[in-house]
Design an enzyme around this catalytic site. Sequence first.
Site, PDB file in Angstrom:
ATOM      1  N   ASP A 324       0.642  -6.556  -5.220  1.00 45.60           N
ATOM      2  CA  ASP A 324       1.895  -5.975  -5.724  1.00 45.60           C
ATOM      3  C   ASP A 324       2.518  -7.091  -6.553  1.00 45.60           C
ATOM      4  O   ASP A 324       2.078  -8.236  -6.472  1.00 45.60           O
ATOM      5  CB  ASP A 324       2.806  -5.574  -4.545  1.00 45.60           C
ATOM      6  CG  ASP A 324       4.124  -4.946  -5.010  1.00 45.60           C
ATOM      7  OD1 ASP A 324       4.168  -4.404  -6.140  1.00 45.60           O
ATOM      8  OD2 ASP A 324       5.115  -4.986  -4.242  1.00 45.60           O
ATOM      9  N   GLN A 325       3.505  -6.776  -7.365  1.00 41.72           N
ATOM     10  CA  GLN A 325       4.208  -7.841  -8.082  1.00 41.72           C
ATOM     11  C   GLN A 325       5.352  -8.355  -7.196  1.00 41.72           C
ATOM     12  O   GLN A 325       6.374  -7.652  -7.063  1.00 41.72           O
ATOM     13  CB  GLN A 325       4.767  -7.352  -9.424  1.00 41.72           C
ATOM     14  CG  GLN A 325       3.753  -7.322 -10.548  1.00 41.72           C
ATOM     15  CD  GLN A 325       2.958  -6.041 -10.606  1.00 41.72           C
ATOM     16  OE1 GLN A 325       3.342  -5.039 -10.022  1.00 41.72           O
ATOM     17  NE2 GLN A 325       1.836  -6.062 -11.301  1.00 41.72           N
ATOM     18  N   ASP A 478       6.720  -2.032  -5.069  1.00 38.22           N
ATOM     19  CA  ASP A 478       6.132  -0.694  -4.856  1.00 38.22           C
ATOM     20  C   ASP A 478       5.002  -0.400  -5.840  1.00 38.22           C
ATOM     21  O   ASP A 478       4.775   0.749  -6.206  1.00 38.22           O
ATOM     22  CB  ASP A 478       7.199   0.412  -4.945  1.00 38.22           C
ATOM     23  CG  ASP A 478       8.284   0.246  -3.888  1.00 38.22           C
ATOM     24  OD1 ASP A 478       8.056  -0.514  -2.916  1.00 38.22           O
ATOM     25  OD2 ASP A 478       9.350   0.858  -4.021  1.00 38.22           O
ATOM     26  N   HIS A 479       4.327  -1.448  -6.289  1.00 38.24           N
ATOM     27  CA  HIS A 479       3.167  -1.259  -7.161  1.00 38.24           C
ATOM     28  C   HIS A 479       1.920  -1.620  -6.362  1.00 38.24           C
ATOM     29  O   HIS A 479       1.430  -2.748  -6.431  1.00 38.24           O
ATOM     30  CB  HIS A 479       3.263  -2.147  -8.420  1.00 38.24           C
ATOM     31  CG  HIS A 479       4.549  -1.966  -9.163  1.00 38.24           C
ATOM     32  ND1 HIS A 479       5.123  -2.973  -9.915  1.00 38.24           N
ATOM     33  CD2 HIS A 479       5.377  -0.894  -9.266  1.00 38.24           C
ATOM     34  CE1 HIS A 479       6.248  -2.521 -10.450  1.00 38.24           C
ATOM     35  NE2 HIS A 479       6.424  -1.267 -10.074  1.00 38.24           N
ATOM     36  N   ILE A 480       1.429  -0.644  -5.591  1.00 38.24           N
ATOM     37  CA  ILE A 480       0.324  -0.909  -4.674  1.00 38.24           C
ATOM     38  C   ILE A 480      -0.976  -1.029  -5.470  1.00 38.24           C
ATOM     39  O   ILE A 480      -1.326  -0.125  -6.239  1.00 38.24           O
ATOM     40  CB  ILE A 480       0.202   0.229  -3.651  1.00 38.24           C
ATOM     41  CG1 ILE A 480       1.538   0.426  -2.937  1.00 38.24           C
ATOM     42  CG2 ILE A 480      -0.926  -0.047  -2.657  1.00 38.24           C
ATOM     43  CD1 ILE A 480       1.644   1.767  -2.237  1.00 38.24           C
TER      44      ILE A 480
END
Lengths: 545, 476
Positions: A324-325, A478-480
């Site tokens: 994720d970031q 929330d960038h899986i």
Amino acid sequence: MANADSADVVIVGTGVVGCTIALEALAAGCSVLMLEAGPRVERWQIVENFRNLPPSLKAHWDAAYPPKPWAPHLETYSEASAGDYLQLEGPDARAYQQGYVRYAGGATWHWAGICWRLTPDDMRLKSLYGVGRDWAFDYNTLEPYYTRAEYAMGVCGPSDPALQWPPIRSKPYPMGPTPFGPGEQRFTDAAARIGLRNLPSAQARNSGISYHDRPPCCGNNNCFPVCPIGAKYDAATTLPKIESMGGVIMPNAVVYRVETGSKNAVQAVHFYDQDKVSHRVTGKLFVIACNGIETPKILLLSKDQQNPNGVANSSDQVGRNMMDQPKIIAKITMAEPMWTGVGPVQSSSIMDTSQGAFRSEHSGALIRMENAARSGQAGVAALKKGLVGKALDTEIRRLAACTGQVTIEHEPLPSAINRLTLSDKKDWLGLNKPNIYYDVGDYVRRSADQYSVPIVKRLIAELGATESEIGTEFAHSDHIMGGCIMGNDPSASVVDADCRAHDHANLFLPGGAAMTTGGSGNSTLTMVALAMKASDAIISQLKAG
Amino acid sequence: MTRLARPFVVAVVLLLAVGTMSACLAAEPNGVDPDSIKRGAYLATASDCAACHTAPGGLAFAGGLPIASPVGTIFSTNITPSASAGIGNYSEVDFARAVRRGVRKDGGNLYPAMPYTSYRLLTDADIHDLYNYFRHGVAAVDLVPRRTALPFPMNIRASMIGWNLLFLSSASFVADPHQSADWNRGAYLANGPAHCSTCHTPRGFLMQELSGSNLAGGQVGPWFAPNITSDASSGIGSWTQQELVQYLRTGSLPPKARAAGSMGEAVEHSFQYLTSADVAAIATYIRAIPAVHDGSDSQSRFGYGTAGSMLGTLRGANGIRSDTGTSPTGAELFLSNCASCHASRGQGSKDDYYPSLFHNSVTGAANSSNLIATILYGVDRKISSGQAYMPGFGGHKTDPSQFNDNEIVLLANYVFQQYGRAGTTVSRGDVAVVRQGGPSSSLVLLAQIGVAAAACVLLLLVLFLIFRAARRRRTA
């Protein structure tokens, strides 16, 4: 024609990746059956859910999507609720409290709509900087799929190459960019004075015109947690189209097992309905499109004699390389109104800071001014001060106009230690909950210490903020990504360049789980581009018989 | 062809199978006056030929557009100069006969979905220019569109001969010397090429325009083309010349009226391109149309309703809406589906992009068709200054939000009550009619019964003759 227990293509998950593949496969004449763990609801119901929330919950994007018992997802409203489903451990466990919804339409229900592409360098970290991995192919291979993804979703963006990121494109964006609001303009001007370019974001949002039966954006400014008019692309907007083309969508169908047969081909998937009754679905070709957490979970749940480590897992890479970031948030207060909140919740970013020779030492980062309206947070903050009457009114107005948030999102590296495994704890259906170990790593920590936060401090000073508070803890974006990493070497990766499982000729695992590296921007457009590439492979494989 | 009832399932399937198309515009026209072609192009625009003969996304004038009519679906024809698929073999005389008399070159009759009852007024000079344009200004497309197949007995095109005898006047346009040149130009355009009465004049039992109710309002598929006579309460007698011109040019006269459906297409394809003088002439003529008053109209449809909201009674009362199975109320449907653009009190936006829902011809109407059709099919009107767009809510299978008939009943009744003419109500039957593309005519059934009855009479007659002949033989 698909029916309830068989189809040419069985797709698990109705998010952006599953829906993209469904539309492509249906257009090519294949029958499609989609299985969705969660419920199917109407947009207006989510809008009402959101608008009925108390102010304290309005910033919890999942709160408008209460999970069904059979399809739990992480709920952020309290520490206890956040720990109920996703089991997290490791030094940065809290930075992996991923927000996604198990509803028909998936997590694009509550995304911002931002559509950054990876750059050519983002895909060659190992050869250029000696870190991470190289992708199985280069940017030029991915570019046509990026373009198809942009036209499928309806992405708006600038036509001037000087404002594009990256400016390597085979076609213009289908629509022009959304204009900056006053807050973003002010941020852009301040950035320019210290030599940084704040670029208009590419966004899956209709700017000024309709696209695919959806209206232009009218600036409701609640892209999170739901676009009330469908001006922002979300996969739920395509569900009626999928059905009009003959696709079958089954909600409340929780896939828990992938069944393999001769030559280790997948021959069925099994799901529980909401009454805990198990069903078996067969097909020619299977797609598991449940992104980086639920996809590896299903594979690990599917251990059998041929696949003792789980389906698609002869490499032992399923569940590893979770990314994720990692995000750092800076809250600022100005002496005079800045007015964020005009237009969509995000529509610009500084991207140049994501690239450079420094990447052999530490990660790059994206920096942006959030454009979400501040009124909700301002109201809660002013109430907490105990104000009443006119003083309360004045303070709400001041905080809404004069405060802002600057966000840093750091590029992650794929790392085998960041790993999803099956917890001993069971959910309502008796399925193992996912457990994730997460450490953002020194590569990201060095960036925050030496690079990204110092830049943001200069930006805040240039903006003229009177107060600022820079977070010290990494947060989730929330960038899986990761979990079924792509590569050419079957011993070190899960899927090939078409997102096909190395171990199973008729199993595709496209989307965020397959991403080899993450870059600094969000992952959605790359997920859809990979879905397009997988679609081509799926269709030609089916046509070849 | 007419704008009568544009399609809702826009199936351009035919045109996807791209056939052979002569892509070049006809080369240097032999001895044809280029100005005549230009004038013909303008007349084609004024007559809005493209509205029906060009399918959305299809090739210009190649036809194939399905047009819902009360007696069945009619497919528009190819009117490009293709010899095999279009009107390439038509002489000017053939062309004039088709446009003004509704008769094809092969002698077959056209259905009056083609408004030849209006086009009959076109002058010989204008027919000549139109002919030159369609011969030399339009690219030939060798694609034969789907054939119209109406149910028996409408499939017998010769039945139109009788209809034409009854309803097709042979009179040509005669200027009225007592009126201004402007009025006369407007009369020619409005009654001829622009064929206003095709939609706005109610039709009788045999689908003929009721001349006694000229422009007093008619049903056009799912939409209702309202009364545009000079009556102050039932028509547009309250509009100024400038207002009518603005409406025709832009399709928008906030807050009173917006063009959607067939009228939106008329503005998009035709009126916005006409000269200022011609639009002004049409407005001059229309504003002088004799008033037709509907006794049930006590005030104009542009004056009903006020701003208002039920937000205060609803918010927070039903926390997680997606988990409660109860049917929504109209107010709930309005706030969650409409208010994000039309604003919580129904007042629209300050820039008028989003219409106010009160003082609005749609919500102030006695006929509910336009509100139902707007909710189902939305609005998509493109003019040179931009697009006016509202999504449909279930009229097309691909609409992201799909309302069922009951939800549309609840929403439409709420909007009429809260923002419009409270006496107008909507039933599930009304919604079903609009969803199917408008009311269907009992004409087909009656004609079939009539033909069956005639057949019975004939059969009895034959039996009688046989019987009598047999008796004669016996008695002989």
